[in-house]
Each structure stands twice: as structure tokens, then as C-alpha cells.
Design a protein around this motif. Structure first.
Motif, PDB file in Angstrom:
ATOM      1  N   CYS A 158     -49.348 -24.238  25.889  1.00 38.39           N
ATOM      2  CA  CYS A 158     -48.803 -25.365  25.133  1.00 38.39           C
ATOM      3  C   CYS A 158     -48.921 -26.642  25.964  1.00 38.39           C
ATOM      4  N   THR A 160     -47.515 -29.563  25.353  1.00 35.56           N
ATOM      5  CA  THR A 160     -46.288 -30.360  25.386  1.00 35.56           C
ATOM      6  C   THR A 160     -45.428 -29.992  26.582  1.00 35.56           C
ATOM      7  N   CYS A 161     -45.337 -28.686  26.865  1.00 36.69           N
ATOM      8  CA  CYS A 161     -44.460 -28.232  27.955  1.00 36.69           C
ATOM      9  C   CYS A 161     -45.267 -27.656  29.109  1.00 36.69           C
ATOM     10  N   CYS A 184     -38.958 -26.006  24.215  1.00 39.89           N
ATOM     11  CA  CYS A 184     -40.040 -26.837  23.681  1.00 39.89           C
ATOM     12  C   CYS A 184     -40.191 -26.564  22.186  1.00 39.89           C
ATOM     13  N   GLN A 186     -42.602 -27.542  20.299  1.00 42.50           N
ATOM     14  CA  GLN A 186     -43.997 -27.351  19.895  1.00 42.50           C
ATOM     15  C   GLN A 186     -44.350 -25.857  19.854  1.00 42.50           C
ATOM     16  N   CYS A 187     -43.864 -25.117  20.838  1.00 43.61           N
ATOM     17  CA  CYS A 187     -44.240 -23.700  20.969  1.00 43.61           C
ATOM     18  C   CYS A 187     -43.030 -22.784  20.780  1.00 43.61           C
TER      19      CYS A 187
HETATM   20 ZN   LIG Z   1     -44.376 -25.853  24.495  1.00 46.38          ZN
END
Ligand SMILES: [Zn+2]
Ligand SMILES: [Zn+2]
Length: 376
Positions: A158, A160-161, A184, A186-187
Motif C-alpha cells: 500500500c 499510503t502507509c 490506514c 486505503q488498505c
Molecule cells: Zn495502507
């Protein structure tokens, strides 16, 4: 507890990828099963292989460097609590109730257990039974075999993180600047993204299904007991191992017998004269055998007869409970002329008369003794 992956390979925390691979190869030559077939060597070989796998995976290595153990979390031990990384994260969690600084949680999780209920008759509880239950559950997605990916592509880290599964933020508070972490979005905290989600399960790795299952109900089962069907619960997110299915049994009431654990109770109505003269009655048990119960002459209301081993089979043990026959003595409420005459003859013959019951010395009890003392 987090394992010392560096220590297993004899490395420092700043070891390069090359050094890790070199150290692994050196130890592997020593402990490989082809070279050394002892149990200890096999165990060491497993350990160094895991350590090598963890430390050469940047995502897993970061977890190790934060004091966590990626193998404890990603392993998906059924029912096991995720391993705590230790270190600062937990302290912050304790204070701020954060989502946990524990590295990414595994995308693959063990499935939940499920509970179903089914009713059986007392006869079925006696003999044992097979019941078909219909269960709405989650099964492995057969399009992607649980991978969640349409093409079978591996999930990517991921962005984002950066695969941590959580995002750290510095917040100002009365304590000064405090580091907080949150999962996170996103995931969903897994640190991984499926780039081509399976169109059948949308990446979850499982799908809804209705299944018919045959439950083997053992003889002697009682209301409230549960039968465990291992691995018949829901498949977990990401195609994780299925939970267990529990089937809770209710035994319905019977028109003759009342059950108390392994004993069966039955009431017979004994007409007054039968009670006085004695008699017998045939009772068909749940074993479908005829049991002849003797009603002794002079049977009293509330009196009982015990038939040994004519009760319920004991669950997963040898033997049976008893059948307990309760006598309910029926006094006629209406008498025709002839019966009345005959009974009057009996009364006259016996000189029967109602009388007040007296307590003997022994049975006067506390209250009787108290009154006696007062009188003196
Ligand atoms: Zn993530
Ligand atoms: Zn799928």
C-alpha cells in the motif's frame, strides 16, 4: 514475544540485504536436512529460513525493527490474538486507545464460528439421529481461490502507509507532541492492495453460500448441548481458514416422559381401589420394550417405582439412567349407586373413620417442644 531474527542469523540490526543472504547461506550449508538429519538441525534450518524470509522482506523487516513480529501477525493462527509488538506503540494504545502500532494486520484472517439451532424429539435423543441443517455461510471464492485477485497477481504494498497498515501522526497535546497511529483507510490496515480485485468476491476471497450439512447427533444428548463441526463455519476474510460450526440441540417435550438428566419420569394414575389392592401396568419405554411396573398393594399417593436402566442412554458413556414411575392415586369424584353401596360395605367392615393426625414425641419438632416448655 517477538523473535530475535537478527540473532538467529548472527547479524547486527544494520546488516545489509547481502549480508543477510550470506549469513543465511552459510548457516543453511550447516543445517540443511541433506547435510544434517538430526531433529535440532531441522529446527535450526526452519528458524534460519524464517529469519531470512522476514529480514529480506522490507515490509516485514520494518515490523521487526519496530519491535514487532510479522510472523505472529501474518500467520493467522486460528483464534489467536495478534501478537503485540511491544515497545512504545502499546503504551500509546493504552493511553489513547489507538488502533494499535502493531504493523499491518494480516489480510487473511481466520473465519468466525457460527451457531445454529436444531430441535429433536426425545426418541431421537434416545437413539441418536442425523439431521440436515441449512446454513448460510461464507465459503472460499472459487473464482480466485481466496486470493482476492482476478488474475492471481500478488497484492502490492500500500502506497499510503508504505505497507505498515497504519499511519502515524504527530499531535499536539498538553503532554507536548504525541505520536498517534491509526489504521490506514486505503488498505484497511493490511498494508497491501489488491490491484485487480476478483469480480466475484470483490477481493474478499470468499462468497456467500447456502449449504446443507448433516449433523450426527449422539444418543443421550440433552437440551442446550452443542455439537462442534470443525471447519464448517465461515471462511475468513482473504480466504482465511474456516471457523467452526456449532449446532445447539433442543430436545422437545414428550407426551409421556419428563427427562431429568439421564432419568425418565412418568406418572401413572392409579385408581384408589387399585392402589389398595395392588396391580400392575405395562409401560412402553423409549427402548420400545414393554416394562411391567408392579403397583404394590397399599401404594400411596406420591409413591414411586424405579426401573433400573430403563432411562436415557448416557452421553458417550456406557449405561442408561433409570425410569422412575410416580403413582398418582385417583379418588373417584362421582360414584354410581352400586359402587357407593359396595364402598359403604367396606367402610362398615373396616370401621374406617377420619381422625386427626397426632405427632409422636420424636416428631413434635421445635415448635412443639417450645410450647411444652412454656406450659411447665
Ligand atoms: Zn495502507
Ligand atoms: Zn474471488
Amino acid at each position: 514475544m517477538a523473535r530475535d531474527y537478527y540473532g538467529i542469523l548472527g547479524l547486527d540490526k544494520d546488516a545489509t540485504d547481502n549480508e543477510i543472504k550470506k549469513a543465511y547461506r552459510k548457516l543453511a550449508r550447516k543445517y540443511h536436512p541433506d547435510v544434517n538429519d538430526t531433529e535440532e538441525a531441522a529446527e535450526m534450518f526452519r528458524e534460519i529460513s524464517i529469519a531470512q524470509e522476514v529480514l529480506t522482506d522490507p515490509q516485514k523487516r520494518r515490523i521487526v525493527d519496530m519491535g514487532g513480529d510479522p510472523m505472529e501477525q501474518g500467520g493467522g493462527m486460528p483464534g489467536g490474538a495478534g501478537g503485540f509488538g511491544g515497545g512504545f506503540g502499546d503504551i500509546f494504545d493504552a493511553f489513547f486507545g489507538g488502533g494499535g502500532s502493531r504493523g499491518p494486520r494480516s489480510r487473511v484472517q481466520p473465519g468466525s464460528d457460527a451457531l445454529l439451532r436444531t430441535s429433536i424429539t426425545l426418541e431421537e435423543a434416545y437413539r441418536g439421529a442425523q439431521h440436515t441443517v441449512t446454513v448460510d455461510t461464507a465459503v472460499l471464492c472459487d473464482t480466485c481461490q481466496g486470493s482476492g485477485s482476478e488474475t492471481g497477481a500478488k497484492p502490492v504494498t500500500c502506497g499510503t502507509c508504505n505497507g505498515m497498515g497504519e499511519i502515524q501522526e504527530v499531535q499536539r497535546s498538553f503532554l507536548g507532541n504525541v505520536m498517534t497511529t491509526r489504521a490506514c483507510h486505503q488498505c484497511q490496515g493490511t498494508g497491501e492492495i489488491i490491484t485487480d480485485p476478483c469480480t466475484t468476491c470483490h477481493g474478499d476471497g470468499r462468497k456467500k453460500a447456502r449449504r446443507d450439512l448433516t449433523v450426527n447427533i449422539p444418543a443421550g444428548i440433552d437440551t442446550g448441548m452443542r455439537i462442534r463441526m470443525a471447519g464448517q463455519g465461515e471462511v475468513g476474510p482473504g480466504g482465511g481458514p474456516a471457523g467452526d460450526l456449532y449446532v445447539e440441540v433442543t430436545v422437545t417435550g414428550h407426551h409421556i416422559f419428563t427427562r431429568d438428566h439421564d432419568d425418565l419420569h412418568v406418572t401413572v394414575r392409579v385408581p384408589m381401589v387399585e392402589a389398595a389392592l395392588g396391580s400392575s401396568i405395562d409401560i412402553t419405554g423409549l427402548d420400545e420394550k414393554t416394562h411391567t411396573v408392579t403397583i404394590p398393594a397399599g401404594a400411596q399417593p406420591g409413591g414411586t417405582a424405579h426401573l433400573e436402566a430403563a432411562g436415557m442412554p448416557r452421553l458417550r458413556r456406557e449405561g442408561h439412567g433409570d425410569m422412575i414411575v410416580h403413582f398418582q392415586v385417583d379418588v373417584p369424584t362421582e360414584l354410581d349407586g352400586q359402587s357407593r353401596k359396595l364402598l359403604e360395605k367396606v367402610r362398615h367392615h373396616r370401621g374406617d373413620q377420619a381422625s386427626v393426625e397426632t405427632h409422636d414425641e420424636e416428631h413434635r419438632g421445635f415448635f412443639g417442644r417450645f410450647k411444652n416448655r412454656k406450659r411447665r
